[in-house]
Design an enzyme around this catalytic site. Structure first.
Site, PDB file in Angstrom:
ATOM      1  N   SER A 130       0.860  -1.183   0.000  1.00  0.00           N
ATOM      2  CA  SER A 130       0.000   0.000   0.000  1.00  0.00           C
ATOM      3  C   SER A 130       0.890   1.224   0.000  1.00  0.00           C
ATOM      4  O   SER A 130       2.023   1.191   0.507  1.00  0.00           O
ATOM      5  CB  SER A 130      -0.893   0.029   1.249  1.00  0.00           C
ATOM      6  N   TYR A 143      -2.683  -0.645   9.815  1.00  0.00           N
ATOM      7  CA  TYR A 143      -2.568  -0.900   8.384  1.00  0.00           C
ATOM      8  C   TYR A 143      -1.200  -0.447   7.871  1.00  0.00           C
ATOM      9  O   TYR A 143      -0.499  -1.186   7.168  1.00  0.00           O
ATOM     10  CB  TYR A 143      -3.686  -0.182   7.633  1.00  0.00           C
TER      11      TYR A 143
END
Length: 274
Positions: A130, A143
């Site tokens: 990501s 995350y």
């Protein structure tokens, strides 16, 4: 995409937003694909084996079954992932543990189980990370941490097996998918923070990583993404300033007022700004 013809591919998170389109694109390019997800399924003719990738005992036999079904393995795409709100100032809870398990440890387990087959074919492994691995955002610590750790794992793996197995990392930004639902439900939507991109663009980046003559180290999914990765790596102070400005704009607009998890950050911001 002729380079994918008859290549044997294993895709984790095959029933999700990226996974379904990735399986379809690989199949259309002539690859032979087996997916893995929590529940067994079939996606347009692609068999999906059921497996909880957070279960250390379940992963090796599932990977072995996929390799046996394919008759070998040329490409592993570690695509499975979960998200959710997690302020760094609060102690880690089950949401944090789940993200670390799925986003990091599940990919580690799957890769370790698949490496003998990949080494035998001089294959490749692609990790879907990501942009937040390099440009972390507040209130989503788990995350960002899990994806940054995934990149660190990929980097270490490349040093160990890179003479025989190509190792690439792909960095998507925000894509509309159920992975953001819990964050939006907590009043922490990424709207206005990350520029949306298409699933097709992410899938295309994964395929570029899989078919390049030499396995690329890092693959951005957009031109803007390449710029953001460069800034994060080479001008981290500037990157921090850009994130702080974006967060301050959201706070000033009242976007986080209804989010209990943002209360501490809002209080400190208002104390600091008078």
């Amino acid at each position: 995409m002729s380079a994918l013809a008859q290549r044997r591919v294993l895709v984790t998170g095959a029933s999700g937003t990226f996974g379904r389109q990735l399986c379809a694109a690989l199949t259309a390019a002539g690859a032979r694909v087996v997916g893995v997800d929590r529940q067994p399924d079939s996606i347009d003719g692609v068999p999906v084996l059921g497996c909880d990738l957070t279960d250390p005992d379940a992963v090796p036999p599932t990977v072995a079954a996929a390799v046996d079904r394919l008759g070998g393995l040329d490409l592993l795409v570690n695509n499975a992932g979960v998200g959710g709100p997690a302020p760094a100032e609060l102690p880690p809870d089950e949401v944090v543990r789940q993200q670390l398990e799925v986003n990091l440890l599940a990919a580690w387990r799957t890769t370790a189980a698949a490496l003998p087959a990949l080494e035998a074919t001089r294959g490749r492994v692609v990790f879907v990370a990501s942009r937040m691995a390099l440009l972390p955002l507040p209130l989503a610590a788990a995350y960002g941490v899990s994806k940054r750790a995934l990149v660190a794992y990929a980097d270490a793996l490349r040093h160990e097996v890179g003479t025989h197995v190509g190792v690439s990392v792909v960095y998507p930004s925000m894509v509309a998918s159920p992975i953001h639902d819990s964050t939006a439900d907590a009043g922490l939507s990424l709207e206005g923070v990350s520029r949306p991109e298409t699933v097709q663009g992410v899938v295309a980046a994964i395929l570029r990583a899989a078919t390049a003559r030499r396995a690329p180290r890092d693959v951005a999914t957009t031109r803007r993404g390449r710029l953001e990765l460069a800034v994060a790596r080479h001008a981290p102070t500037l990157a921090d300033r850009l994130v702080r400005r974006t967060v301050a704009t959201r706070i000033a607009a009242g976007d986080l007022d209804a989010a209990p998890l943002a209360a501490g950050m809002l209080r400190r911001h208002r104390d600091a700004t008078g």
